[in-house]
Design an enzyme around this catalytic site. Structure first.
Site, short mmCIF file in Angstrom:
data_model
loop_
_atom_site.label_atom_id
_atom_site.label_comp_id
_atom_site.label_asym_id
_atom_site.label_seq_id
_atom_site.Cartn_x
_atom_site.Cartn_y
_atom_site.Cartn_z
CG ASP A 1 -1.57 1.15 1.35
OD1 ASP A 1 -1.57 2.28 0.55
OD2 ASP A 1 -2.26 1.55 2.55
CE LYS B 1 -1.81 6.99 -3.39
NZ LYS B 1 -2.26 6.05 -2.47
CD GLU C 1 -5.19 3.56 -2.49
OE1 GLU C 1 -5.97 4.39 -2.05
OE2 GLU C 1 -4.08 3.89 -2.85
CG ASP D 1 -9.42 5.08 2.26
OD1 ASP D 1 -8.98 5.57 3.23
OD2 ASP D 1 -8.63 4.72 1.33
#
Ligand code: AMP
Length: 632
Positions: free
Chosen positions: A20, A84, A186, A209
Site C-alpha cells: 500500500d 503521491k 485500494e 476510506d
C-alpha cells in the site's frame, strides 16, 4: 510479531508482496495459507511514513520514513511528503496542491510536476523516483523478513487514478527493482482483505476510506469466481468492478487536528494576551497535542490538554467528545455529501449496499462510524486495522496471483467452535465446529459478584473445555450495568458469523439495555493441518477436560450458594434454633473443604453441594418469611 508468524518459504519460491503506497504512510504485507499479515520493520513498526528527506547540498536522500517525518519541521524545504499527490500529474494539474507543500515543485519535461531540492541549481527528482525510495525501503524490509531477494509486488492505487498515474506507479516500482505484477484499486484491496468477493456470490460493497488528508468513497461490485480468478479490478478487466467513486483530496483527520489547534490558539490568546505569536515549532507541538486528544476521544468521553508556554504559563483544559463532535459535525457532513454523490453516480440506492468496509485511521472516530452507518443503513466492517486493510488486501491479491491462496481455509463451515470465557476459566461454546455459515447463536449470562457493573467478554475459538487450551480471538467489556445483586443482570451474548466468516459478537444487559460489541475476522491464521490437530487434541483430552470443566462449574455454584446462605444467616441466624444452625454450618464447612482442594473428587463435591442445598431449604423459607413480615 512472533517468530512463528514468519513465512516458511520452500527454497526457490519467489514471493510476491503486497504494497500500500499511501499518501501519508506505506505498508508491505504478505499472505500465505495462514492468511495476510503486515511485515514490520526491525523495531516492530508496521507503518512507514511516506516521507523522504534530502541533503540540500548534495541532493541525496538522507532519511526515509520515521526519521524523515520526525524532523520535517526543521527541514521544511528538504523534506518531501505527500508525493503521491504529484504522481503522473502535470504542473498545471497540481497548482491547487502547491499551497500545502513546503518543498519546491517545478515543471519538468512535457510540463510534468517535479520536485527540486537545493534551489535553482539543485537536483530535480520525478515523483516516481521519490516513490521508488519509499518502495525500496519496503522491499528491503520484506527481504530482511524472508531472508531472500524479493522482486515482485502487487501495488495499490486510488480507484480514481488515471492511466498516467497508474503507469507512474509501475515505473516507481521498476526504479526500485520491483516488477509490479498487478496494480489493484485500494477499495478492491480493502474488500479482498475481508474475503468479500472470493466466495458466496456477488455483492455490492461500499468502501469508505477517510485517512489523514484524503477521502475516497467507492461502490464496488464484488463477484464470485472459482479457481483463484477473483480479485482483479476494473483496470485489469477482471471480476471485481468499481462502479463509482467520489471523494475529496483535501478532507481527512488533519482537518480535525487543525480545528482543535485553532481552538487552543484562540483560548491561549484570550488567557495570555492577544498579541502572542506562535512559531512553527510551537504550532507543530499544538498539532501533536491536538491529534493525541482527538485519538483519545475515540475511546474516552474527555481528554485533558496541557501546554507549557514558558515563563510559568500553562494552558490547561479538558476537551469532551461532545465538543469535538460539535466542531467535527460539518466536516463529517462533507464526507457524507460525497457518499450521496457516489450513490447518484452509481445509480444505486443505499438499500442495494450490502456491506460497508471502513478504511483509514479517521474511521476510528465514533462520529464517523455513526454517520456512515446511518447513511448506508448497512453493516460496517471494522474488524481489521483500518490503517492496514489495504495492504492486507494487496497481499491477498498477491497470494491469489502466486497460486498460494488456494490452500487457504474457506469458512464455508465454521472449522472450530466459538465461545466465551465463563467464571473460573471455563469456555461456554455458542457455535460448535462444522456449523455452516452464516450462523447465529445467543446465550444468557449473568454476573457473579454483587454490584458488579462491568463484565469482560472474552471470545475464544477451539474444541477444548478450558480457556487456557483455546485460542483467544479478542475481548471487550460491557460497562455501565447498574449495580444489582449477583445473578440478577440479564446479559445476552450473541455471536453472528456472516457469509465471509467475519464474527460479530454483541452483548446486551436487558434490564438497562447497555450494549457493547466487537468484530473479529476469525481463524485467518489456521491451516487445515492446524484445525485437524486441534480436533485430535480435543478428542484425546475430552475426558480430562470434561472433569475440569465440571469442577469449575461446581466451584462457581458453591461460591454463589455459600454467599447466599451467609446472607440469610446474617439476617435470621440469631433467631434460629442452635442445632439447626450447627447442622447448616457443618454442611457449609464440608463444601468449603472441597473448594480448598486443588483437585477434589467431582462426584463427592457435587454430593456435598446437594446436601448443603437440601439442608438450607428451611433457612431460605425462614429468611423469606422475615422479609415478607418486614415489608408488609
Ligand atoms: P491514514 O491516512 O489512514 O493513516 O489515517 C491517519 C489519520 O487517522 C490521522 O489523521 C490520524 O490522526 C487519524 N487517526 C488514527 N487513529 C485514530 C483514532 N483512534 N481516532 C481518530 N483518528 C485517528
Amino acid at each position: 510479531m512472533s517468530p512463528s508468524d514468519k513465512p516458511n518459504l520452500p527454497p526457490g519460491v519467489d514471493p510476491i508482496i503486497g504494497i500500500d503506497l499511501g499518501t501519508t504512510n506505506s505498508l508491505v504485507a504478505w499472505c500465505d495459507e495462514r492468511g495476510p499479515r503486515i511485515i514490520p520493520d526491525e523495531q516492530g513498526r508496521n507503518l512507514l511514513p511516506s516521507v523522504v528527506r534530502f541533503d540540500a547540498k548534495t541532493g541525496q536522500a538522507t532519511a526515509v520514513g520515521h526519521a524523515a517525518r520526525d524532523h520535517a519541521v526543521e527541514y521544511p524545504r528538504e523534506t518531501v511528503f505527500s508525493v503521491k499527490r504529484l504522481m503522473g500529474r502535470g504542473l498545471e494539474d497540481v497548482r491547487g496542491e502547491l499551497a500545502y507543500l513546503p518543498y519546491e515543485v517545478v515543471a519538468g519535461e512535457h510540463n510534468t510536476a517535479r520536485v527540486r531540492i537545493g534551489g535553482e541549481s539543485g537536483r530535480v527528482y520525478s515523483p516516481q523516483e521519490i516513490s521508488a525510495i519509499i518502495l525500496r525501503e519496503l522491499k528491503a524490509r520484506a527481504e530482511a523478513w524472508f531472508g531472500r531477494p524479493v522482486r515482485r509486488a502487487v501495488v495499490t492505487v486510488p480507484a480514481y487514478f488515471d492511466d498516467a498515474q497508474r503507469q507512474a506507479t509501475r515505473d516507481a516500482g521498476r526504479i526500485a527493482g520491483l516488477d509490479v505484477v498487478r496494480i489493484v484499486n485500494e477499495p478492491t484491496a480493502a474488500a479482498l482483505a475481508y474475503n468479500l468477493g472470493q466466495k458466496h456470490g456477488d455483492s455490492t460493497v461500499a468502501v469508505f476510506d477517510l485517512g489523514g488528508g484524503t477521502f475516497d468513497v467507492s461502490i464496488l461490485r464484488m463477484q464470485h469466481t472459482d479457481g483463484g480468478g477473483a480479485g482483479g479490478d476494473s483496470s485489469g478487466g477482471d471480476a471485481n468492478q468499481v462502479l463509482a467513486t467520489s471523494g475529496d483530496t483535501h478532507l481527512g483527520g488533519d482537518d480535525v487536528d487543525r480545528m482543535i489547534v485553532e481552538l487552543i490558539q484562540g483560548e491561549i490568546r484570550q488567557e495570555f494576551g492577544e498579541s502572542l505569536s506562535f512559531p512553527p515549532a510551537t504550532r507543530q507541538a499544538f498539532r501533536t497535542f491536538a491529534e493525541a486528544a482527538k485519538i483519545r476521544l475515540s475511546q474516552e468521553r474527555s481528554a485533558p490538554i496541557e501546554v507549557e508556554l514558558g515563563q510559568g504559563r500553562v494552558y490547561r483544559r479538558t476537551l469532551t467528545r461532545e465538543e469535538l463532535e460539535a466542531m467535527a459535525g460539518p466536516w463529517a457532513a462533507r464526507a457524507l455529501a460525497c457518499c450521496a454523490s457516489v450513490m447518484r453516480s452509481s445509480k444505486l440506492k443505499t438499500e442495494d449496499i450490502e456491506r460497508v468496509v471502513m478504511v483509514g485511521g479517521s474511521t476510528r472516530m465514533p462520529i464517523v462510524r455513526e454517520r456512515v452507518s446511518e447513511f448506508f443503513g448497512a453493516e460496517l466492517y471494522t474488524a481489521l486495522n483500518p490503517d492496514e486493510v489495504v495492504a492486507l488486501g494487496a497481499a491477498v491479491q498477491a497470494s491469489i496471483l502466486a497460486g498460494i491462496n488456494r490452500g487457504m481455509l474457506l469458512l464455508d463451515v465454521i472449522p472450530l467452535s466459538l465461545g466465551i470465557e465463563t467464571m473460573g476459566g471455563a469456555v461456554a461454546k455458542l457455535i460448535t465446529a462444522n456449523t455452516t455459515i452464516p450462523a447465529r447463536a445467543t446465550e444468557k449470562f449473568s454476573t457473579y459478584a454483587d454490584g458488579q457493573t462491568n463484565v469482560k467478554i472474552h471470545v475464544l475459538q477451539g474444541e477444548r473445555e478450558l480457556v487456557k487450551d483455546c485460542r483467544s480471538l479478542g475481548q471487550f467489556e460491557l460497562r455501565g450495568i447498574p449495580p444489582m445483586p449477583a445473578g440478577l443482570p440479564k446479559i445476552e451474548v450473541t455471536f453472528l458469523v456472516d457469509a465471509n466468516g467475519v464474527l460479530n459478537v454483541s452483548a446486551v444487559e436487558r434490564r438497562s439495555e447497555k450494549t457493547a460489541k466487537i468484530q473479529i475476522v476469525p481463524n485467518h491464521g489456521l491451516t487445515q493441518e492446524e484445525v485437524r490437530r486441534m480436533e485430535a487434541d480435543s478428542l484425546a483430552y475430552a475426558q480430562e477436560d470434561m472433569t475440569e470443566h465440571r469442577l469449575i462449574d461446581l466451584r462457581n455454584q458453591a461460591r454463589l450458594d455459600l454467599r447466599a446462605i451467609e446472607r440469610q444467616l446474617a439476617k435470621v441466624g440469631g433467631a434460629m434454633d442452635g442445632a439447626y444452625r450447627q447442622e447448616i454450618e457443618q454442611k457449609m464447612e464440608a463444601v468449603r473443604g472441597y473448594l480448598s482442594q486443588p483437585q477434589p473428587d467431582a462426584e463427592a463435591f457435587a454430593a456435598a453441594l446437594t446436601t448443603m442445598d437440601h439442608a438450607t431449604v428451611r433457612l431460605a423459607e425462614i429468611a423469606i418469611a422475615k422479609t415478607l413480615r418486614e415489608t408488609m
